[in-house]
Design a protein around this motif. Structure first.
Motif: not given
Length: 249
Positions: A53-55, A103, A47, A43, A32, A7, A5, A57
């Motif tokens: 969560r995002f992995d 992250v 989350a 965002c 995203s 962002l 994931r 960024l």
């Protein structure tokens, strides 16, 4: 298949959406785009609220702080950045590192800048990548940082190492100066770091304003600076944190 994931956070909306579209073509990437700072904050907040969560960024090095003025800072942005009204790219990196340490963050930069790259690494970034790099290179970095790797352009390595060495030297000198303070003076310095004025410090420490003024003058003299702002900057380099204002309320 485990999907990564991602962002993309960039003020240039066309760039952010174009990069997101390119990454989305990869079968293992779920991406995203946040075309502005406020959109990125939303965002991140969403989350956290949804328990996900995002992995990774991908954060623009030149993310504009101006677009974030007046925004409510989410839990991942440090209090100091929120109080200063500053949530630029590197501040956002620091906030993510503090609030969501699992992250990984990678900084996207228009140009090579050893000093800012070093600041990004100190803030917790796992990589610094040129915006004009190939998609395959960026995917290598994204997958690499998830394996705990750190990625920098080879041309930046010498300059970044020089900056990090200088930063360690400055931190050591700052720590030595702070150690010269008396316990009471260190307490006053922590109040200064928290942004308290003379009257507030006096009330907190049960001292007279005159005594606090003397302590503040002694702090400035021992640290070799001429202003409260300079003293606070030196204190932060030395790792001195603010007093806990909530504990006293």
């Amino acid at each position: 298949m485990v999907r990564i994931r991602v962002l993309v956070v960039d003020d240039h909306r066309i760039f952010a959406e174009s990069l997101a579209a390119a990454l989305a073509a990869e079968p293992d990437v779920d991406v995203s785009a946040a075309g502005s700072g406020p959109a990125a904050l939303r965002c991140l907040d969403r989350a956290v609220a949804e328990g996900r969560r995002f992995d990774v960024l991908l954060i623009d090095a030149d993310l504009g702080a101006a677009s974030l003025q007046g925004m409510r800072a989410p839990t991942v942005v440090p209090d100091s950045a929120a109080q200063d009204g500053l949530v630029d790219g590197i501040s956002l990196v620091a906030g993510v590192r503090s609030g969501q340490p699992a992250v990984r963050t990678v900084v996207l930069a228009e140009r090579d800048d050893p000093r800012r790259a070093a600041l990004a690494l100190q803030a917790g970034a796992s990589g610094w990548v040129a915006k004009d790099c190939s998609l395959s290179r960026l995917l290598t970095v994204i997958r690499g940082v998830l394996r705990e790797e750190t990625h920098l352009p080879p041309a930046l390595l010498t300059g970044v190492l020089r900056e990090l060495t200088a930063a360690r030297k400055h931190r050591t000198e700052s720590e030595r100066l702070v150690e010269s303070l008396t316990p009471r003076e260190r307490e006053v310095l922590r109040c200064m770091v928290a942004g308290l004025g003379r009257k507030a410090v006096a009330e907190r420490l049960f001292l007279s304003p005159h005594t606090v003024r003397t302590h503040m003058q002694n702090v400035l003299g021992k640290l070799g600076v001429h202003s409260t702002l300079a003293a606070v900057a030196l204190a932060r380099r030395a790792g001195v944190g603010p007093v806990d204002l909530e504990a006293a309320s």
